[in-house]
Design a protein around this motif. Structure first.
Motif, PDB file in Angstrom:
ATOM      1  N   GLU A   1       3.849  -8.260  -0.525  1.00 31.78           N
ATOM      2  CA  GLU A   1       4.122  -9.625  -0.967  1.00 31.78           C
ATOM      3  C   GLU A   1       4.300  -9.742  -2.469  1.00 31.78           C
ATOM      4  O   GLU A   1       4.993 -10.631  -2.938  1.00 31.78           O
ATOM      5  CB  GLU A   1       2.980 -10.542  -0.506  1.00 31.78           C
ATOM      6  CG  GLU A   1       2.911 -10.630   1.007  1.00 31.78           C
ATOM      7  CD  GLU A   1       1.656 -11.325   1.490  1.00 31.78           C
ATOM      8  OE1 GLU A   1       1.192 -12.260   0.822  1.00 31.78           O
ATOM      9  OE2 GLU A   1       1.126 -10.911   2.544  1.00 31.78           O
ATOM     10  N   SER A   2       3.641  -8.874  -3.211  1.00 36.23           N
ATOM     11  CA  SER A   2       3.720  -9.030  -4.651  1.00 36.23           C
ATOM     12  C   SER A   2       4.694  -8.026  -5.267  1.00 36.23           C
ATOM     13  O   SER A   2       5.585  -8.381  -6.022  1.00 36.23           O
ATOM     14  CB  SER A   2       2.317  -8.868  -5.245  1.00 36.23           C
ATOM     15  OG  SER A   2       2.349  -8.997  -6.623  1.00 36.23           O
TER      16      SER A   2
ATOM     17  N   ARG B   1      -1.026  -5.898   1.363  1.00 36.73           N
ATOM     18  CA  ARG B   1      -0.431  -7.208   1.110  1.00 36.73           C
ATOM     19  C   ARG B   1       0.130  -7.297  -0.307  1.00 36.73           C
ATOM     20  O   ARG B   1       1.159  -7.922  -0.545  1.00 36.73           O
ATOM     21  CB  ARG B   1      -1.474  -8.298   1.342  1.00 36.73           C
ATOM     22  CG  ARG B   1      -1.924  -8.351   2.795  1.00 36.73           C
ATOM     23  CD  ARG B   1      -2.616  -9.622   3.109  1.00 36.73           C
ATOM     24  NE  ARG B   1      -1.755 -10.765   2.838  1.00 36.73           N
ATOM     25  CZ  ARG B   1      -1.979 -11.986   3.307  1.00 36.73           C
ATOM     26  NH1 ARG B   1      -3.010 -12.218   4.063  1.00 36.73           N
ATOM     27  NH2 ARG B   1      -1.171 -12.964   3.014  1.00 36.73           N
ATOM     28  N   LYS B   2      -0.568  -6.655  -1.222  1.00 38.07           N
ATOM     29  CA  LYS B   2      -0.072  -6.638  -2.594  1.00 38.07           C
ATOM     30  C   LYS B   2       1.286  -5.937  -2.640  1.00 38.07           C
ATOM     31  O   LYS B   2       2.231  -6.432  -3.256  1.00 38.07           O
ATOM     32  CB  LYS B   2      -1.080  -5.919  -3.483  1.00 38.07           C
ATOM     33  CG  LYS B   2      -0.766  -5.986  -4.966  1.00 38.07           C
ATOM     34  CD  LYS B   2      -1.919  -5.372  -5.757  1.00 38.07           C
ATOM     35  CE  LYS B   2      -1.639  -5.368  -7.238  1.00 38.07           C
ATOM     36  NZ  LYS B   2      -2.641  -4.570  -7.961  1.00 38.07           N
TER      37      LYS B   2
ATOM     38  N   GLU C   1       6.729  -6.310  -3.459  1.00 34.08           N
ATOM     39  CA  GLU C   1       7.910  -6.385  -2.600  1.00 34.08           C
ATOM     40  C   GLU C   1       8.556  -5.020  -2.402  1.00 34.08           C
ATOM     41  O   GLU C   1       9.709  -4.793  -2.782  1.00 34.08           O
ATOM     42  CB  GLU C   1       8.900  -7.394  -3.173  1.00 34.08           C
ATOM     43  CG  GLU C   1       8.287  -8.778  -3.276  1.00 34.08           C
ATOM     44  CD  GLU C   1       9.303  -9.882  -3.503  1.00 34.08           C
ATOM     45  OE1 GLU C   1      10.232  -9.643  -4.290  1.00 34.08           O
ATOM     46  OE2 GLU C   1       9.185 -10.932  -2.877  1.00 34.08           O
TER      47      GLU C   1
ATOM     48  N   GLU D   1      -7.826  -0.075 -12.007  1.00 34.27           N
ATOM     49  CA  GLU D   1      -6.815   0.812 -11.441  1.00 34.27           C
ATOM     50  C   GLU D   1      -5.512   0.713 -12.224  1.00 34.27           C
ATOM     51  O   GLU D   1      -4.808   1.703 -12.399  1.00 34.27           O
ATOM     52  CB  GLU D   1      -6.589   0.457  -9.969  1.00 34.27           C
ATOM     53  CG  GLU D   1      -5.975   1.596  -9.196  1.00 34.27           C
ATOM     54  CD  GLU D   1      -5.406   1.159  -7.874  1.00 34.27           C
ATOM     55  OE1 GLU D   1      -5.785   0.090  -7.373  1.00 34.27           O
ATOM     56  OE2 GLU D   1      -4.559   1.886  -7.344  1.00 34.27           O
TER      57      GLU D   1
ATOM     58  N   PHE E   1      -0.217 -13.449  -0.879  1.00 35.64           N
ATOM     59  CA  PHE E   1      -1.095 -12.332  -1.221  1.00 35.64           C
ATOM     60  C   PHE E   1      -2.173 -12.754  -2.197  1.00 35.64           C
ATOM     61  O   PHE E   1      -3.343 -12.440  -2.031  1.00 35.64           O
ATOM     62  CB  PHE E   1      -0.263 -11.199  -1.823  1.00 35.64           C
ATOM     63  CG  PHE E   1      -1.064 -10.261  -2.656  1.00 35.64           C
ATOM     64  CD1 PHE E   1      -2.037  -9.459  -2.059  1.00 35.64           C
ATOM     65  CD2 PHE E   1      -0.875 -10.182  -4.018  1.00 35.64           C
ATOM     66  CE1 PHE E   1      -2.782  -8.602  -2.827  1.00 35.64           C
ATOM     67  CE2 PHE E   1      -1.625  -9.330  -4.783  1.00 35.64           C
ATOM     68  CZ  PHE E   1      -2.589  -8.531  -4.194  1.00 35.64           C
TER      69      PHE E   1
ATOM     70  N   SER F   1       1.749   3.535  -5.823  1.00 33.84           N
ATOM     71  CA  SER F   1       0.653   4.056  -5.012  1.00 33.84           C
ATOM     72  C   SER F   1      -0.663   3.429  -5.454  1.00 33.84           C
ATOM     73  O   SER F   1      -1.002   3.452  -6.632  1.00 33.84           O
ATOM     74  CB  SER F   1       0.586   5.576  -5.183  1.00 33.84           C
ATOM     75  OG  SER F   1      -0.429   6.108  -4.393  1.00 33.84           O
ATOM     76  N   TYR F   2      -1.404   2.833  -4.495  1.00 30.94           N
ATOM     77  CA  TYR F   2      -2.660   2.168  -4.830  1.00 30.94           C
ATOM     78  C   TYR F   2      -3.841   2.864  -4.172  1.00 30.94           C
ATOM     79  O   TYR F   2      -3.706   3.525  -3.138  1.00 30.94           O
ATOM     80  CB  TYR F   2      -2.630   0.703  -4.385  1.00 30.94           C
ATOM     81  CG  TYR F   2      -1.706  -0.172  -5.186  1.00 30.94           C
ATOM     82  CD1 TYR F   2      -1.691  -0.120  -6.577  1.00 30.94           C
ATOM     83  CD2 TYR F   2      -0.852  -1.070  -4.556  1.00 30.94           C
ATOM     84  CE1 TYR F   2      -0.859  -0.937  -7.313  1.00 30.94           C
ATOM     85  CE2 TYR F   2      -0.004  -1.887  -5.289  1.00 30.94           C
ATOM     86  CZ  TYR F   2      -0.018  -1.811  -6.670  1.00 30.94           C
ATOM     87  OH  TYR F   2       0.815  -2.614  -7.396  1.00 30.94           O
TER      88      TYR F   2
ATOM     89  N   LYS G   1     -10.012  -3.201   1.665  1.00 27.28           N
ATOM     90  CA  LYS G   1      -9.235  -2.910   0.464  1.00 27.28           C
ATOM     91  C   LYS G   1      -7.819  -2.475   0.856  1.00 27.28           C
ATOM     92  O   LYS G   1      -6.849  -2.815   0.177  1.00 27.28           O
ATOM     93  CB  LYS G   1      -9.937  -1.810  -0.329  1.00 27.28           C
ATOM     94  CG  LYS G   1      -9.460  -1.667  -1.747  1.00 27.28           C
ATOM     95  CD  LYS G   1     -10.065  -2.727  -2.651  1.00 27.28           C
ATOM     96  CE  LYS G   1      -9.317  -2.796  -3.967  1.00 27.28           C
ATOM     97  NZ  LYS G   1      -9.609  -4.031  -4.692  1.00 27.28           N
TER      98      LYS G   1
ATOM     99  N   VAL H   1      -6.142  -3.548   3.372  1.00 24.94           N
ATOM    100  CA  VAL H   1      -5.404  -4.764   3.700  1.00 24.94           C
ATOM    101  C   VAL H   1      -4.946  -5.442   2.409  1.00 24.94           C
ATOM    102  O   VAL H   1      -3.790  -5.847   2.274  1.00 24.94           O
ATOM    103  CB  VAL H   1      -6.287  -5.725   4.530  1.00 24.94           C
ATOM    104  CG1 VAL H   1      -5.577  -7.045   4.750  1.00 24.94           C
ATOM    105  CG2 VAL H   1      -6.642  -5.076   5.861  1.00 24.94           C
ATOM    106  N   GLU H   2      -5.861  -5.528   1.463  1.00 26.51           N
ATOM    107  CA  GLU H   2      -5.518  -6.170   0.190  1.00 26.51           C
ATOM    108  C   GLU H   2      -4.353  -5.441  -0.488  1.00 26.51           C
ATOM    109  O   GLU H   2      -3.386  -6.067  -0.932  1.00 26.51           O
ATOM    110  CB  GLU H   2      -6.756  -6.172  -0.711  1.00 26.51           C
ATOM    111  CG  GLU H   2      -6.596  -7.034  -1.946  1.00 26.51           C
ATOM    112  CD  GLU H   2      -7.703  -6.770  -2.958  1.00 26.51           C
ATOM    113  OE1 GLU H   2      -8.822  -6.382  -2.549  1.00 26.51           O
ATOM    114  OE2 GLU H   2      -7.438  -6.934  -4.158  1.00 26.51           O
ATOM    115  N   GLN H   3      -4.441  -4.122  -0.518  1.00 23.26           N
ATOM    116  CA  GLN H   3      -3.404  -3.353  -1.205  1.00 23.26           C
ATOM    117  C   GLN H   3      -2.075  -3.433  -0.452  1.00 23.26           C
ATOM    118  O   GLN H   3      -1.006  -3.509  -1.069  1.00 23.26           O
ATOM    119  CB  GLN H   3      -3.824  -1.887  -1.372  1.00 23.26           C
ATOM    120  CG  GLN H   3      -5.122  -1.681  -2.153  1.00 23.26           C
ATOM    121  CD  GLN H   3      -5.025  -2.019  -3.628  1.00 23.26           C
ATOM    122  OE1 GLN H   3      -4.318  -2.928  -4.016  1.00 23.26           O
ATOM    123  NE2 GLN H   3      -5.765  -1.286  -4.453  1.00 23.26           N
TER     124      GLN H   3
END
Lengths: 292, 340, 238, 406
Positions: free
Chosen positions: D102-103, D98-99, D105, B267, B18, D83-84, D92, D94-96
């Motif tokens: 993957e981050s 994946r976060k 979890e 954020e 990521f 919640s993002y 964005k 996609v980024e969130q």
């Protein structure tokens, strides 16, 4: 033919929305020779102030005056606090500050008043005036307000000392300073006036498009288009330009297949680029003639 | 320097997919900002509409992969070429527009882009509002890399080439002509520089860079849709440009990192007011470094190195600073005796 | 030498980190005309800008005995110091008459302004003919007249004139200096004059300074400088 | 059929794996994001940007999970709701996503909002085999278990709703001429397609008037619809534009049969701004209780919701249907998690989500139930038509389902 007339009339009504905002755009341009990309958000925020005052029980007129006065002061404050300290920074940095202001106001309005649309009252009523509801009494009232602001601005700029001082300060700040004009004050005043005009514009627009934090985002583009068509230096041109954009947009939307229906914003883009390339000073703007 | 390169090369083996994905995106944005910088920093033309070129690049790549099964690496030159042509053509009317007016015209372009992308006549290719989903490239030759890692290296290689190209371009005769136009168009024209041609060309090259970035972005995100290329993207690129430093090539890297990570930080600080926090961060950054990160670094380096012989890059740096120092409130009536 | 209207002591000026003036001591007498001579880039314009508070300075500037250190340009102007910048500072998109009104912007006696406009038209009848015209459309000579006229609207005690002859035809220059002389005598306006044309300047001035790279190299009565061998060779060309 | 076998095989494989690795904890199985004490749930919402009005949904869901946690959590595990914001921008999202996966979890991503945003992450989620559960969009394509076994919708699809209107029109106004006002995006086009499919060419659509979200008003479109001679308007607009259209139609003195899409049938945020008089007679469909409808004033379900709002989300807008929506969606997820018991693997959660049987919730219309199956990834299907009487909605006719397969 009927449809043509209807669309033109409705375009006139929408156009007066653009005209109101275009006036505020021209005003700030007169003061700082620059476009304020946060102008729409400032107007939106002012409109929320008016709405809030009415929620607290203030009568319409008080809310109207209160919001305009608040905006005048807030406009000056924004200039003093935000822009004065970096007035020597590159113009690109100024645009970033406009962007920051845009983000802050939008976010703050959503945070305080949430994002649901709210209705906003009109003092003119919304009964059909003529053309079977194509132009409502509110539309007519809005046009009246736009023209009133226009006349006031004309008188201010052409027939008052302070109006002349403001034009001088914007046109050539260094020279104006050498003539004893307090340029800093003129810039603040310009911000205040633009914010107040924006507040009036917002209050006029909100009954039509409803009040929400994102209400101005796209109207701003049409407002720019209107101001550019009329000439950024001409309040009269701004009103004319706003109305023209409204009508052109509606007619194109009705009669040009695909392009008109789906690409109304693109029409605004096209108008901006076409006018700027063909006649950069706009239809009514003063061309600046210089002999070297 | 070498340590930095080594770190950048070894990073993918150490960090999560990521984060790698984020770095890849930041690098892509940096290339896009580099494109914008060529136009604004080196040629003195404004643009608030580079999201349009990013979108064209992304869609070119997506359409070629989706409809013609073109290999992903061939989509980059194609995207670049398409954007060069469009940029060059947009540069022609833009020739007549100065500063603010150009900003306005490009602003309108950015706003109109999503509509153009989903318009009915283009729908057979663009997929309309549904957009296009594409496959992520896999590492070639059986390299033991997952697709995130491979894409990172691929992006880095492309970016390195693009940066090298930009540096060389600006050192060349053409680059000098481009900068001469920024500094003094009348003098440049008097010296025989074809101002119109060079300005349009710069617009084209700038669009090419941003377009290649857009194609890389499509590969990384694996999806293009009109909503991906709104005005907010144009704003982000512009912010990255100013934050990184107008006229600074290394500054673009910082700009890319800024626009990817700072909104996330905002954020973290406040969910409800994330945008407002972001706005305040922007204001703070502009106050602390009115000429961007590169300006700040220049200032520090300049202070410590003043006693030494004048560094060569200092000259170009101060020139680009002068261009952007024209504030709306000052007109140039100063005399001819300004210290050289 | 009458009492000093304007006096600078150890005036230094800076553009950013670069120093341009190095300790100038200048004087303009009450009712007098002082000229600054020097090559391009010597710091003449900067000296005028320093007096108007438009550059960063150290040292002292005194006007009528009052120190101007730290004053804003607008306030210095209000003391009666009219600066006619090089390039004339015309408001090109405003009309001639609007330009004059801008010149009077700092005055409080509004009633006298329109009579002053007429008085100024008396010196510059060409401007009266073109009063409704956009100032940018005037010829170079007319624009210079407008700049002087605008400065006069301030009812100045002191005028700072930066290269008034620049880019003008010799005949026009002659007329212009005639008017300056009249203004100096009839209206008792003191002047600090920066001028390329040293001969003209020394004719008008009673006091002169020669500057090289921001430093004074010669000071004296205009007549003395005119007769100096070096000045003659370098600046007067004979 | 094939799917069933797939499930069985997966389940068997999981069982074997579990037995082999952790014989002591045979009853408890966890994937990333779940543990004895906690379940991590990811979510992506447009808290900023053009669609920020929908952020209310995410806030309601967060509030509901707070309530669940206060009451002891789900099977003893607290819900950690992350919640993002994606600002309604697919890259964005996609980024969130994946976060989150993957981050942070998370165990699954729940109620990510928007068709383009969900399209952007659908392939990723399915490749990663992380549930993309109860997406907050009404597009029909989320009910596609064959191709995307890890993605599931929640609300009745736009197309099936449009089918209901088509049935109604064919029965009650077979001679009518239809004009459609629609937002020019996937949402608007889905409705339009649903209507056309439902009508099967038996009634004419005489005018289609698309609008862009960037248009200041839809006045021009409404005038064109009127000029086309239509006597039925199908209003497929988001709240602000729907309200504008209702108002404009009234101002024009035009009285067509007016069908209003469910997205914009909130009394508080659409009909009130548009004016109750102007909105009288408008038809729509509902699948949940409108909180501003006095019909439910004494309804126990409504009261529970209202108490929840007062206690856990006092800043929330009780006249907005978004808060009801978020409440219901959160309840659905909690039901799935409860049903999953101690087997909190992604496989099992997805399997349980695909075997919901006859769930009834406080704020669903009486009689409406949530049902899913291995081949049915559309939890909510039933809707009922309603008519606005100038004050509130009146339901009429039976609960219907549009029956649109994926």
């Amino acid at each position: 033919m009927d449809l043509f007339l209807h669309q033109a009339l409705a375009g006139l009504a929408t156009g007066s929305i653009y005209a109101c905002l275009a006036l505020a755009i021209v005003m700030i341009y007169a003061a700082i020779n620059h476009l304020n990309f946060a102008q729409g958000e400032m107007a939106m925020f002012s409109t929320f102030i008016a709405w809030q005052l009415m929620q607290w029980g203030a009568p319409y007129l008080l809310a109207f005056v209160g919001a305009a006065a608040f905006s005048f002061v807030a406009g000056i404050a924004v200039e003093r606090v935000l822009f004065r300290p970096i007035h020597k920074a590159p113009v690109l940095s100024h645009i970033v500050l406009f962007i920051a202001l845009f983000a802050i106001l939008n976010s703050l309005a959503g945070f305080i008043w949430d994002y649901n649309v709210k209705s906003f009252p009109t003092p003119f009523g919304s009964r059909s005036l003529f053309g079977n509801g194509l132009v409502s009494s509110h539309d007519a009232g809005m046009m009246g307000v736009a023209f009133t602001m226009l006349v006031l601005l004309y008188v201010f700029f052409r027939h008052t000392r302070i109006g002349l001082a403001m034009r001088a300060a914007a046109a050539n700040p260094e020279s104006a300073r050498l003539a004893g004009v307090r340029v800093g004050r003129m810039i603040s005043l310009g911000w205040g006036m633009a914010a107040a005009i924006g507040a009036v514009a917002g209050i006029m627009i909100a009954p039509v498009v409803f009040l929400d934090p994102n209400m101005m985002t796209s109207i701003l583009v049409y407002g720019f288009a209107g101001a550019v068509v009329g000439g950024l230096t001409s309040p009269g041109g701004a009103v004319f330009g706003g109305l023209a954009v409204g009508i052109i947009e509606n007619l194109a939307g009705t009669y040009i297949p695909y392009v008109g229906r789906e690409l109304r914003l693109t029409i605004a883009l096209f108008i901006i680029v076409a006018v700027l390339t063909a006649k950069p000073s706009g239809l009514f703007g003063r061309a600046i003639v210089t002999r070297v | 320097m070498i340590a930095g390169v080594a770190l950048a090369l070894l990073l993918p083996l150490a960090i999560k997919g990521f984060f790698l994905f984020q770095l890849t995106l930041a690098l892509i944005y940096a290339v896009a900002i580099l494109g914008l910088n060529l136009l604004t920093g080196f040629n003195g033309q404004f643009s608030l509409g580079h999201s349009a070129f990013y979108a064209i690049g992304a869609y070119t790549a997506a359409i070629l992969m989706d409809q013609a099964d073109v290999a992903y690496y061939w989509t980059l030159p194609a995207a670049g070429a398409a954007c060069f042509i469009v940029g060059f053509l947009f540069g022609l009317p833009a020739l007549r527009l100065e500063g603010l007016y150009l900003a306005l015209a490009t602003f309108a372009l950015a706003i109109a882009t999503p509509q153009l992308l989903k318009s009915t006549p283009l729908e057979p290719w663009t997929g309309g509002v549904q957009g296009i989903v594409i496959l992520k490239p896999e590492a070639p030759l059986g390299l033991p890399l997952n697709s995130d890692q491979w894409l990172y290296y691929f992006t880095m290689l492309t970016a390195a080439l693009m940066y090298a190209g930009a540096v060389n371009l600006m050192k060349s005769r053409t680059g000098r002509a481009i900068m001469a136009i920024r500094d003094n168009p009348i003098a440049a024209s008097a010296m025989g520089v074809n101002v119109a041609l060079y300005k349009s060309l710069t617009f084209g090259v700038s669009a090419l860079y941003t377009g290649v970035a857009g194609a890389l972005g499509a590969l990384t995100v694996q999806f293009v849709a009109p909503d991906s290329f709104t005005f907010n993207l144009a704003i982000a690129l512009f912010v990255g440009l100013v934050i990184g430093g107008v006229g600074s090539i290394p500054g673009t890297l910082l700009g890319g990192l800024f626009i990817l990570f700072v909104p996330n930080i905002a954020e973290e600080l406040s969910k409800g007011l994330a945008q407002a926090v972001y706005g305040f961060i922007l204001i703070a950054v502009i106050y602390l470094m009115p000429s961007g990160a590169a300006g700040l670094i220049r200032l520090i380096v300049g202070r410590t190195a003043r006693s030494r012989s004048q560094p060569v890059h200092f000259e170009t740096a101060s020139r680009s600073a002068r261009l952007t120092r024209e504030t709306p409130m000052s007109s140039s009536t100063s005399g001819d005796e300004n210290a050289k | 030498m009458p009492a000093a209207l304007l006096e600078t002591v150890g005036l230094c000026a800076f553009y950013g980190a670069t120093q341009v003036l190095f300790g100038l001591d200048l004087k303009v007498g009450e009712g007098g005309v002082t000229t600054l001579l020097g090559a391009n880039g010597a710091g003449k314009t900067t000296a005028l800008r320093a007096v108007s508070g438009m550059v960063q300075t150290t040292g002292d500037i005194r006007f009528c005995g009052q120190s101007l250190a730290g004053w804003a340009t607008e306030d210095i102007v209000r003391l009666g110091i009219a600066h006619v910048p090089q390039g004339r500072g015309t408001f090109v998109s405003q009309t001639v008459e609007e330009n004059l009104k801008i010149g009077a912007m700092s005055r409080r006696d509004r009633a006298a302004i329109s009579s002053d406009i007429e008085r100024v038209y008396g010196y510059f009848p060409r401007l009266k003919e073109r009063r409704k015209q956009q100032a940018g459309t005037l010829s170079g000579g007319e624009q210079q007249m407008l700049a002087l006229a605008r400065a006069l609207m301030l009812r100045p005690k002191l005028m700072l004139l930066d290269e008034p002859s620049f880019g003008l035809a010799p005949l026009v220059v002659r007329d212009l200096f005639e008017i300056l002389r009249t203004l100096n005598r009839a209206e008792n306006v003191s002047m600090l004059l920066v001028e390329q044309n040293a001969s003209l300047a020394l004719d008008l001035a009673d006091r002169a300074y020669l500057i090289e790279t921001g430093r004074l190299v010669m000071t004296g009565a205009a007549q003395d400088l005119r007769n100096d061998e070096n000045v003659r060779r370098a600046y007067l060309g004979y | 059929m094939r799917n069933d076998r797939h499930w069985l095989m997966v389940a068997a494989a999981m069982a074997i794996a579990a037995l082999a690795t952790a014989p002591a904890a045979a009853q408890k199985k966890y994937d990333p994001g779940a543990s004895d004490s906690e379940i991590k749930i990811g979510n992506i919402m447009p808290y900023s940007g053009p669609a920020s009005a929908y952020g209310e949904i995410g806030k309601t869901e967060a509030a509901y999970f707070r309530k669940v946690n206060d009451e002891g959590g789900v099977n003893g595990r607290k819900i950690n709701f992350i919640s993002y914001d994606d600002a309604y921008s697919p890259p964005k999202t996609v980024e969130q996503a994946r976060k989150l996966v993957e981050s942070d979890e998370v165990l699954l991503i729940f109620q990510s909002l928007g068709t383009p945003s969900n399209t952007a992450i659908q392939r990723y989620m399915n490749a990663k085999k992380v549930p993309q559960l109860f997406v907050a969009t009404g597009a029909t394509k989320w009910n596609d278990p064959k191709h995307f076994p890890w993605t599931m919708g929640w609300q009745p699809s736009y197309q099936s709703e449009a089918h209901i209107y088509a049935q109604y029109l064919l029965k009650n106004h077979p001679q009518g001429k239809i004009g459609v006002l629609y937002q020019n995006d996937d949402y608007g086009k889905d409705y339009l397609k649903g209507l056309k499919d439902g009508l099967k060419g038996n009634m004419p659509i005489v005018a289609e008037a698309p609008y862009e979200t960037t248009d200041p008003t839809v006045d021009s479109q409404v005038i064109n619809l009127k000029a086309s001679g239509a006597d039925i308007v199908f209003n497929v607009a988001t709240p602000k534009f729907a309200a504008q259209a209702i108002k404009k139609i009234a101002e024009l003195g035009w009285k067509p049969v007016h069908l209003l899409n469910n997205v914009s049938n909130s009394v508080g945020s659409v009909l009130k701004p548009a004016g109750f008089d102007n909105a009288a007679g408008v038809l729509s469909t509902a699948y949940m209780k409108d909180p501003t409808d006095p019909t439910w004033k004494d309804d126990p379900g409504y009261k529970k919701w209202s108490a929840f709002m007062d206690k856990y989300y006092p800043d929330g807008d009780k006249t907005s249907t978004f808060t009801v929506y978020g409440y219901l969606a959160a309840q659905t997820l909690v039901a799935v998690l409860k049903q999953s018991g101690d087997n909190l693997t992604r496989e099992n959660v997805m399997k349980q989500a695909a075997s919901l049987k006859g769930l009834e919730f406080d704020m669903l219309l009486p009689g409406s139930r949530i049902n899913t199956g291995p081949n049915d990834f559309a939890p909510l299907k039933q809707m009922q038509m309603e008519r606005f009487n100038g004050e509130r909605w009146e339901l009429f006719g039976p609960l219907m389902s549009g029956e649109v397969g994926g």
